[in-house]
Design a protein around this motif. Structure first.
Motif, PDB file in Angstrom:
ATOM      1  N   MET A 221      40.129  64.557  53.797  1.00  0.00           N
ATOM      2  CA  MET A 221      39.758  64.172  52.437  1.00  0.00           C
ATOM      3  C   MET A 221      38.997  62.854  52.459  1.00  0.00           C
ATOM      4  O   MET A 221      39.424  61.900  53.112  1.00  0.00           O
ATOM      5  CB  MET A 221      41.011  64.033  51.568  1.00  0.00           C
ATOM      6  CG  MET A 221      40.735  63.606  50.134  1.00  0.00           C
ATOM      7  SD  MET A 221      39.926  64.942  49.234  1.00  0.00           S
ATOM      8  CE  MET A 221      39.679  64.166  47.643  1.00  0.00           C
ATOM      9  N   ILE A 222      37.870  62.802  51.777  1.00  0.00           N
ATOM     10  CA  ILE A 222      37.093  61.573  51.663  1.00  0.00           C
ATOM     11  C   ILE A 222      37.222  61.049  50.242  1.00  0.00           C
ATOM     12  O   ILE A 222      36.985  61.779  49.274  1.00  0.00           O
ATOM     13  CB  ILE A 222      35.610  61.807  52.005  1.00  0.00           C
ATOM     14  CG1 ILE A 222      35.450  62.252  53.456  1.00  0.00           C
ATOM     15  CG2 ILE A 222      34.796  60.538  51.754  1.00  0.00           C
ATOM     16  CD1 ILE A 222      34.025  62.594  53.852  1.00  0.00           C
ATOM     17  N   THR A 223      37.608  59.784  50.123  1.00  0.00           N
ATOM     18  CA  THR A 223      37.666  59.123  48.830  1.00  0.00           C
ATOM     19  C   THR A 223      36.645  58.004  48.811  1.00  0.00           C
ATOM     20  O   THR A 223      36.669  57.117  49.674  1.00  0.00           O
ATOM     21  CB  THR A 223      39.067  58.558  48.551  1.00  0.00           C
ATOM     22  OG1 THR A 223      40.001  59.632  48.472  1.00  0.00           O
ATOM     23  CG2 THR A 223      39.085  57.788  47.238  1.00  0.00           C
ATOM     24  N   VAL A 224      35.752  58.054  47.859  1.00  0.00           N
ATOM     25  CA  VAL A 224      34.760  57.005  47.673  1.00  0.00           C
ATOM     26  C   VAL A 224      35.312  56.013  46.665  1.00  0.00           C
ATOM     27  O   VAL A 224      35.749  56.395  45.574  1.00  0.00           O
ATOM     28  CB  VAL A 224      33.426  57.594  47.187  1.00  0.00           C
ATOM     29  CG1 VAL A 224      32.425  56.483  46.880  1.00  0.00           C
ATOM     30  CG2 VAL A 224      32.849  58.556  48.235  1.00  0.00           C
TER      31      VAL A 224
ATOM     32  N   TYR B 220      24.199  57.748  56.453  1.00  0.00           N
ATOM     33  CA  TYR B 220      25.618  57.407  56.281  1.00  0.00           C
ATOM     34  C   TYR B 220      26.432  58.667  55.985  1.00  0.00           C
ATOM     35  O   TYR B 220      27.532  58.850  56.503  1.00  0.00           O
ATOM     36  CB  TYR B 220      25.804  56.416  55.137  1.00  0.00           C
ATOM     37  CG  TYR B 220      25.162  55.073  55.334  1.00  0.00           C
ATOM     38  CD1 TYR B 220      25.298  54.364  56.520  1.00  0.00           C
ATOM     39  CD2 TYR B 220      24.424  54.494  54.304  1.00  0.00           C
ATOM     40  CE1 TYR B 220      24.716  53.120  56.680  1.00  0.00           C
ATOM     41  CE2 TYR B 220      23.834  53.246  54.460  1.00  0.00           C
ATOM     42  CZ  TYR B 220      23.974  52.571  55.641  1.00  0.00           C
ATOM     43  OH  TYR B 220      23.394  51.337  55.802  1.00  0.00           O
ATOM     44  N   ALA B 221      25.876  59.529  55.135  1.00  0.00           N
ATOM     45  CA  ALA B 221      26.579  60.767  54.792  1.00  0.00           C
ATOM     46  C   ALA B 221      26.802  61.618  56.033  1.00  0.00           C
ATOM     47  O   ALA B 221      27.882  62.195  56.225  1.00  0.00           O
ATOM     48  CB  ALA B 221      25.790  61.540  53.738  1.00  0.00           C
ATOM     49  N   ALA B 222      25.803  61.703  56.889  1.00  0.00           N
ATOM     50  CA  ALA B 222      25.928  62.504  58.106  1.00  0.00           C
ATOM     51  C   ALA B 222      27.022  61.945  59.012  1.00  0.00           C
ATOM     52  O   ALA B 222      27.806  62.704  59.599  1.00  0.00           O
ATOM     53  CB  ALA B 222      24.585  62.544  58.838  1.00  0.00           C
ATOM     54  N   ARG B 223      27.100  60.629  59.136  1.00  0.00           N
ATOM     55  CA  ARG B 223      28.137  60.019  59.975  1.00  0.00           C
ATOM     56  C   ARG B 223      29.527  60.242  59.378  1.00  0.00           C
ATOM     57  O   ARG B 223      30.485  60.512  60.099  1.00  0.00           O
ATOM     58  CB  ARG B 223      27.871  58.526  60.144  1.00  0.00           C
ATOM     59  CG  ARG B 223      26.615  58.215  60.930  1.00  0.00           C
ATOM     60  CD  ARG B 223      26.380  56.731  61.062  1.00  0.00           C
ATOM     61  NE  ARG B 223      27.319  56.094  61.986  1.00  0.00           N
ATOM     62  CZ  ARG B 223      27.246  54.816  62.347  1.00  0.00           C
ATOM     63  NH1 ARG B 223      26.287  54.047  61.858  1.00  0.00           N
ATOM     64  NH2 ARG B 223      28.125  54.315  63.192  1.00  0.00           N
ATOM     65  N   LEU B 224      29.630  60.146  58.081  1.00  0.00           N
ATOM     66  CA  LEU B 224      30.923  60.343  57.426  1.00  0.00           C
ATOM     67  C   LEU B 224      31.417  61.775  57.595  1.00  0.00           C
ATOM     68  O   LEU B 224      32.614  62.015  57.759  1.00  0.00           O
ATOM     69  CB  LEU B 224      30.818  59.998  55.937  1.00  0.00           C
ATOM     70  CG  LEU B 224      30.775  58.500  55.623  1.00  0.00           C
ATOM     71  CD1 LEU B 224      30.285  58.270  54.208  1.00  0.00           C
ATOM     72  CD2 LEU B 224      32.152  57.886  55.821  1.00  0.00           C
ATOM     73  N   ARG B 225      30.511  62.724  57.566  1.00  0.00           N
ATOM     74  CA  ARG B 225      30.911  64.135  57.714  1.00  0.00           C
ATOM     75  C   ARG B 225      31.499  64.403  59.096  1.00  0.00           C
ATOM     76  O   ARG B 225      32.233  65.373  59.283  1.00  0.00           O
ATOM     77  CB  ARG B 225      29.718  65.054  57.454  1.00  0.00           C
ATOM     78  CG  ARG B 225      29.322  65.129  55.984  1.00  0.00           C
ATOM     79  CD  ARG B 225      28.393  66.290  55.717  1.00  0.00           C
ATOM     80  NE  ARG B 225      27.094  66.126  56.334  1.00  0.00           N
ATOM     81  CZ  ARG B 225      26.033  65.558  55.742  1.00  0.00           C
ATOM     82  NH1 ARG B 225      26.146  65.104  54.505  1.00  0.00           N
ATOM     83  NH2 ARG B 225      24.877  65.438  56.356  1.00  0.00           N
ATOM     84  N   GLY B 226      31.197  63.558  60.063  1.00  0.00           N
ATOM     85  CA  GLY B 226      31.697  63.769  61.413  1.00  0.00           C
ATOM     86  C   GLY B 226      33.047  63.134  61.688  1.00  0.00           C
ATOM     87  O   GLY B 226      33.571  63.283  62.800  1.00  0.00           O
ATOM     88  N   LEU B 227      33.632  62.467  60.706  1.00  0.00           N
ATOM     89  CA  LEU B 227      34.916  61.795  60.919  1.00  0.00           C
ATOM     90  C   LEU B 227      36.069  62.769  60.741  1.00  0.00           C
ATOM     91  O   LEU B 227      36.032  63.655  59.883  1.00  0.00           O
ATOM     92  CB  LEU B 227      35.062  60.618  59.949  1.00  0.00           C
ATOM     93  CG  LEU B 227      34.002  59.522  60.102  1.00  0.00           C
ATOM     94  CD1 LEU B 227      34.183  58.443  59.052  1.00  0.00           C
ATOM     95  CD2 LEU B 227      34.046  58.908  61.496  1.00  0.00           C
ATOM     96  N   LEU B 228      37.130  62.582  61.521  1.00  0.00           N
ATOM     97  CA  LEU B 228      38.209  63.572  61.590  1.00  0.00           C
ATOM     98  C   LEU B 228      39.540  63.072  61.045  1.00  0.00           C
ATOM     99  O   LEU B 228      40.525  63.801  61.086  1.00  0.00           O
ATOM    100  CB  LEU B 228      38.392  64.024  63.048  1.00  0.00           C
ATOM    101  CG  LEU B 228      37.170  64.667  63.705  1.00  0.00           C
ATOM    102  CD1 LEU B 228      37.472  64.986  65.164  1.00  0.00           C
ATOM    103  CD2 LEU B 228      36.752  65.916  62.960  1.00  0.00           C
TER     104      LEU B 228
ATOM    105  N   GLY C 117      29.623  65.458  48.709  1.00  0.00           N
ATOM    106  CA  GLY C 117      30.288  66.473  47.900  1.00  0.00           C
ATOM    107  C   GLY C 117      29.760  67.871  48.106  1.00  0.00           C
ATOM    108  O   GLY C 117      30.422  68.854  47.726  1.00  0.00           O
ATOM    109  N   THR C 118      28.589  68.002  48.713  1.00  0.00           N
ATOM    110  CA  THR C 118      28.036  69.338  48.953  1.00  0.00           C
ATOM    111  C   THR C 118      28.682  70.024  50.145  1.00  0.00           C
ATOM    112  O   THR C 118      28.604  71.247  50.272  1.00  0.00           O
ATOM    113  CB  THR C 118      26.517  69.260  49.180  1.00  0.00           C
ATOM    114  OG1 THR C 118      26.246  68.485  50.360  1.00  0.00           O
ATOM    115  CG2 THR C 118      25.810  68.638  47.988  1.00  0.00           C
ATOM    116  N   VAL C 119      29.331  69.248  51.022  1.00  0.00           N
ATOM    117  CA  VAL C 119      29.875  69.845  52.253  1.00  0.00           C
ATOM    118  C   VAL C 119      31.308  69.445  52.557  1.00  0.00           C
ATOM    119  O   VAL C 119      31.898  69.939  53.511  1.00  0.00           O
ATOM    120  CB  VAL C 119      28.993  69.484  53.472  1.00  0.00           C
ATOM    121  CG1 VAL C 119      27.609  70.089  53.342  1.00  0.00           C
ATOM    122  CG2 VAL C 119      28.902  67.978  53.646  1.00  0.00           C
ATOM    123  N   ALA C 120      31.879  68.545  51.769  1.00  0.00           N
ATOM    124  CA  ALA C 120      33.225  68.055  52.068  1.00  0.00           C
ATOM    125  C   ALA C 120      34.017  67.913  50.776  1.00  0.00           C
ATOM    126  O   ALA C 120      33.451  67.822  49.686  1.00  0.00           O
ATOM    127  CB  ALA C 120      33.156  66.700  52.790  1.00  0.00           C
TER     128      ALA C 120
END
Length: 217
Positions: A1-4, A86-94, A125-128
């Protein structure tokens, strides 16, 4: 889960609120500060979150002057990454919980192409699975600033988890007391953080943070 985590403006207690959210988030937690300005003065929101909450933190773009990121980068003569990177890097976090602390308000420019935290959240929000927490002030003016920020997020189809009052005065006046009631009409009030919370030790902060959320449930 990502919270901005964003704020209605600068100076509303966003970093302390991010630390409190980190303390109360489930599982492994990572706090990401995509852009940090004011580094020449020794400022580091990520380090402060780490000091208070005891979680892992990272900064990606660090700029000297305490200005809007694109302005600071232009004056420093450096090229900063696009929001999409930045979005691409965030999508790779586990990690189980990733908190992304913005810089200033929602529409402050994070890159030279005009990309903002709102754009970053929309991209994610389009992928996570993401949501947004808005940190707000307690005093006069906060209702308008909060409405504008929440409306901008909802217009992009982003889920607003709720609001955090970033610095609640020890002796609130009429405006603060009325605002706390009225803010709940904009979005749920998740927590009310007392002023001075950022001066606590880690042990004191970690012990106190859950109570700031519990008191408004």
């Amino acid at each position: 889960m990502i919270t901005v985590v964003t704020g209605t403006s600068t100076g509303v207690g966003k970093t302390v609120a991010t630390a409190a959210l980190a303390v109360t988030s489930p599982g492994s937690v990572l706090v990401v500060k995509p852009v940090q300005t004011g580094a020449r003065d020794g400022d580091s929101d990520a380090r402060e979150v780490g000091r208070l909450a005891g979680v892992d933190t990272v900064e990606w773009t660090v700029l000297d002057e305490p200005l809007a990121p694109d302005t600071a980068a232009r004056r420093q003569g450096v090229e900063i990454p696009l929001v999409a990177s930045y979005a691409a890097r965030l999508r790779g976090l586990l990690q189980d919980s990733v908190l992304v602390e913005g810089a200033g308000g929602l529409l402050v420019r994070l890159d030279a192409a005009g990309g903002t935290l709102l754009d970053l959240a929309s991209d994610l929000g389009t992928v996570a699975e993401i949501d947004v927490v808005v940190v707000v002030a307690a005093g006069l003016g906060t209702l308008n600033h909060t409405e504008l920020t929440v409306d901008a997020l909802r217009a992009r189809g982003l889920a607003v988890r709720g609001l955090v009052v970033g610095s609640w005065p020890a002796e609130p006046g009429l405006a603060e007391r009325c605002n706390l009631e009225d803010l709940a009409r904009v979005a749920p009030v998740l927590a009310v953080i007392p002023e001075g919370a950022g001066a606590l030790s880690r042990e004191e902060f970690v012990a106190a943070a859950p109570g700031w959320f519990a008191q408004v449930r």
